[in-house]
Scaffold this motif. Structure first.
Motif, PDB file in Angstrom:
ATOM      1  N   THR A 169      22.577  27.548  30.477  1.00 31.79           N
ATOM      2  CA  THR A 169      23.735  27.833  29.318  1.00 31.79           C
ATOM      3  C   THR A 169      23.409  29.608  29.597  1.00 31.79           C
ATOM      4  N   ALA A 170      22.793  29.882  29.416  1.00 29.31           N
ATOM      5  CA  ALA A 170      22.860  32.264  29.918  1.00 29.31           C
ATOM      6  C   ALA A 170      23.858  31.668  30.717  1.00 29.31           C
ATOM      7  N   PHE A 171      22.865  31.138  31.898  1.00 30.81           N
ATOM      8  CA  PHE A 171      24.234  31.591  33.643  1.00 30.81           C
ATOM      9  C   PHE A 171      25.586  31.451  33.286  1.00 30.81           C
ATOM     10  N   GLY A 172      26.324  30.716  32.841  1.00 28.37           N
ATOM     11  CA  GLY A 172      26.791  29.863  32.465  1.00 28.37           C
ATOM     12  C   GLY A 172      27.515  31.519  31.130  1.00 28.37           C
ATOM     13  N   ALA A 173      26.919  31.338  30.532  1.00 24.14           N
ATOM     14  CA  ALA A 173      27.575  32.625  29.459  1.00 24.14           C
ATOM     15  C   ALA A 173      27.646  34.098  29.909  1.00 24.14           C
ATOM     16  N   ILE A 174      26.608  34.594  30.782  1.00 23.16           N
ATOM     17  CA  ILE A 174      26.935  35.539  31.352  1.00 23.16           C
ATOM     18  C   ILE A 174      27.679  35.542  32.470  1.00 23.16           C
ATOM     19  N   GLN A 175      28.633  34.514  32.908  1.00 17.78           N
ATOM     20  CA  GLN A 175      29.669  34.869  33.980  1.00 17.78           C
ATOM     21  C   GLN A 175      30.551  35.097  33.646  1.00 17.78           C
ATOM     22  N   ALA A 176      30.549  34.026  31.936  1.00 16.66           N
ATOM     23  CA  ALA A 176      32.412  34.914  31.062  1.00 16.66           C
ATOM     24  C   ALA A 176      32.075  36.284  30.534  1.00 16.66           C
ATOM     25  N   ILE A 177      31.013  36.419  30.019  1.00 16.66           N
ATOM     26  CA  ILE A 177      30.684  37.969  29.231  1.00 16.66           C
ATOM     27  C   ILE A 177      31.044  38.825  30.673  1.00 16.66           C
ATOM     28  N   LYS A 178      30.429  38.564  31.655  1.00 18.03           N
ATOM     29  CA  LYS A 178      31.340  39.776  32.221  1.00 18.03           C
ATOM     30  C   LYS A 178      32.311  39.583  33.507  1.00 18.03           C
ATOM     31  N   ALA A 179      33.052  38.698  33.089  1.00 15.81           N
ATOM     32  CA  ALA A 179      34.254  38.790  33.676  1.00 15.81           C
ATOM     33  C   ALA A 179      35.348  39.074  32.710  1.00 15.81           C
ATOM     34  N   ALA A 180      34.461  39.102  31.520  1.00  9.75           N
ATOM     35  CA  ALA A 180      35.932  39.672  30.009  1.00  9.75           C
ATOM     36  C   ALA A 180      35.433  40.776  30.175  1.00  9.75           C
ATOM     37  N   GLY A 181      34.818  41.769  30.600  1.00  9.95           N
ATOM     38  CA  GLY A 181      34.094  43.140  31.005  1.00  9.95           C
ATOM     39  C   GLY A 181      32.872  43.908  29.495  1.00  9.95           C
ATOM     40  N   LEU A 182      32.218  42.723  28.916  1.00  6.49           N
ATOM     41  CA  LEU A 182      31.845  42.784  27.887  1.00  6.49           C
ATOM     42  C   LEU A 182      29.857  43.296  28.173  1.00  6.49           C
ATOM     43  N   SER A 183      29.757  43.220  29.162  1.00  7.83           N
ATOM     44  CA  SER A 183      27.893  42.609  29.549  1.00  7.83           C
ATOM     45  C   SER A 183      27.323  44.301  29.118  1.00  7.83           C
ATOM     46  N   GLU A 184      28.170  45.627  28.938  1.00  4.00           N
ATOM     47  CA  GLU A 184      27.346  46.445  28.208  1.00  4.00           C
ATOM     48  C   GLU A 184      27.576  46.175  26.331  1.00  4.00           C
ATOM     49  N   GLN A 185      28.027  45.394  26.167  1.00  2.24           N
ATOM     50  CA  GLN A 185      28.340  45.165  24.578  1.00  2.24           C
ATOM     51  C   GLN A 185      27.616  43.899  24.168  1.00  2.24           C
ATOM     52  N   ILE A 186      27.036  43.186  24.962  1.00  5.27           N
ATOM     53  CA  ILE A 186      25.917  41.868  24.538  1.00  5.27           C
ATOM     54  C   ILE A 186      25.084  41.838  24.815  1.00  5.27           C
ATOM     55  N   THR A 187      23.970  41.768  24.606  1.00  7.68           N
ATOM     56  CA  THR A 187      22.697  40.785  24.296  1.00  7.68           C
ATOM     57  C   THR A 187      22.886  39.545  24.700  1.00  7.68           C
ATOM     58  N   VAL A 188      21.904  39.139  25.763  1.00 11.78           N
ATOM     59  CA  VAL A 188      22.156  37.733  26.375  1.00 11.78           C
ATOM     60  C   VAL A 188      20.226  37.289  25.916  1.00 11.78           C
TER      61      VAL A 188
ATOM     62  N   ASN B 258      35.602  30.495  24.857  1.00 10.49           N
ATOM     63  CA  ASN B 258      36.399  30.606  23.940  1.00 10.49           C
ATOM     64  C   ASN B 258      36.313  31.299  22.734  1.00 10.49           C
ATOM     65  N   LEU B 259      34.295  31.208  22.601  1.00  5.72           N
ATOM     66  CA  LEU B 259      33.936  32.063  21.790  1.00  5.72           C
ATOM     67  C   LEU B 259      34.379  33.485  21.870  1.00  5.72           C
ATOM     68  N   LEU B 260      34.189  33.778  22.851  1.00  3.41           N
ATOM     69  CA  LEU B 260      34.981  35.501  22.631  1.00  3.41           C
ATOM     70  C   LEU B 260      35.821  35.587  22.483  1.00  3.41           C
ATOM     71  N   GLN B 261      37.157  34.891  22.781  1.00  4.92           N
ATOM     72  CA  GLN B 261      38.829  34.849  22.533  1.00  4.92           C
ATOM     73  C   GLN B 261      38.431  35.040  21.476  1.00  4.92           C
ATOM     74  N   ALA B 262      38.051  34.079  20.385  1.00  5.38           N
ATOM     75  CA  ALA B 262      37.704  34.027  18.922  1.00  5.38           C
ATOM     76  C   ALA B 262      37.192  35.137  18.589  1.00  5.38           C
ATOM     77  N   ASN B 263      36.364  35.869  18.811  1.00  3.71           N
ATOM     78  CA  ASN B 263      35.647  36.515  17.968  1.00  3.71           C
ATOM     79  C   ASN B 263      35.082  37.685  18.927  1.00  3.71           C
ATOM     80  N   PRO B 264      36.397  38.481  19.679  1.00  4.62           N
ATOM     81  CA  PRO B 264      35.818  39.892  20.667  1.00  4.62           C
ATOM     82  C   PRO B 264      34.449  40.743  20.429  1.00  4.62           C
ATOM     83  N   ASP B 265      34.102  40.898  19.069  1.00  2.84           N
ATOM     84  CA  ASP B 265      33.349  41.568  18.549  1.00  2.84           C
ATOM     85  C   ASP B 265      31.956  40.921  18.952  1.00  2.84           C
ATOM     86  N   ILE B 266      31.696  39.625  19.505  1.00  2.65           N
ATOM     87  CA  ILE B 266      30.501  39.634  19.537  1.00  2.65           C
ATOM     88  C   ILE B 266      29.457  40.348  20.262  1.00  2.65           C
ATOM     89  N   ASN B 267      28.271  40.668  19.492  1.00  2.78           N
ATOM     90  CA  ASN B 267      27.471  41.789  20.873  1.00  2.78           C
ATOM     91  C   ASN B 267      26.042  40.402  20.773  1.00  2.78           C
TER      92      ASN B 267
END
Length: 230
Positions: free
Chosen positions: A127-146, A109-118
């Motif tokens: 919590t991180a593992f759940g976030a990472i799953q969403a980031i990976k599914a969105a193809g944003l692993s290279e963009q986002i530091t966790v 939901n956060l990524l849908q509202a704010n696709p520029d999150i980095n």
């Protein structure tokens, strides 16, 4: 009778004789300092999402959240609550209730509202593992530091894979050891446990773990973190 608490301060702290815990504020501060240094070094404008436990302002949640803000160079509104801040670097705040699926949904939901999150701060590694799953599914692993806090063996594996970029390790075994030693001393010698230096709690220690070292920020590498993971 002597009473000690482990892991989390009671409220008020005087409810027990001594508390042995992670300095959660410092843990948040460490991960915030690392993230701030990384983005400054790369001259990247941070767009930060924060995923906490809940909106109930529980002690650990508040301490880690506000510690991160301080480490990142953002003013904290109050020591006992976390609140959304007006700083433009913080673009989204959500909660995951330390649940993998809920944390993933929140991140989606956060990524849908704010696709520029980095940059994503998470209160702990589940919590991180759940976030990472969403980031990976969105193809944003290279963009986002966790970044996160725990230093579990699963967290170390995530560091090795590059999905998690830095974490602060805490030491639950050390907390337990300190508590047991204090109670044994009380039984044998009648000496009541007390917190070191008259503080509200005795810190069992924290250390930053990352493969991406930053100038002026003390850290250990993943191999060393593996030795103390839980």
């Amino acid at each position: 009778m002597a009473v000690v608490a482990l892991d989390t301060q009671t409220d008020p702290a005087t409810g027990v004789d001594a508390t042995y815990e992670t300095d959660n504020y410092r843990a948040g501060e460490l991960i915030g300092e690392w993230a701030r240094a990384k983005f400054a070094r790369n001259s990247v404008e941070p767009k930060v999402a924060m995923i906490d436990v809940s909106a109930d302002h529980i002690t650990v949640d508040v301490q880690r959240h506000n510690g991160f803000l301080k480490g990142f160079g953002i003013a904290v509104k109050g020591p006992k609550t976390w609140e959304e801040v007006s700083d433009p670097r913080i673009v989204a705040v959500g909660v995951g209730h330390i649940a993998l699926d809920e944390s993933r949904s929140t991140m989606e939901n956060l990524l849908q509202a704010n696709p520029d999150i980095n940059l994503v701060y998470t209160v702990n590694e589940t919590t991180a593992f759940g976030a990472i799953q969403a980031i990976k599914a969105a193809g944003l692993s290279e963009q986002i530091t966790v970044v996160s806090i725990d230093g579990s063996c699963a967290g170390i594996d995530a560091l090795k894979s590059g999905m998690l970029h830095a974490t602060v390790q805490q030491f639950p075994k050390r907390m337990a050891e300190l508590g047991v030693v204090a109670l044994v001393d009380y039984v044998k010698n009648g000496k009541k446990p007390t917190n070191a230096g008259g503080k509200a709690a005795t810190d069992a220690g924290t250390v930053l773990i990352t493969s991406d070292t930053q100038a002026g920020i003390a850290s250990i590498d993943v191999a060393e973190g593996q030795e103390a993971c839980f």
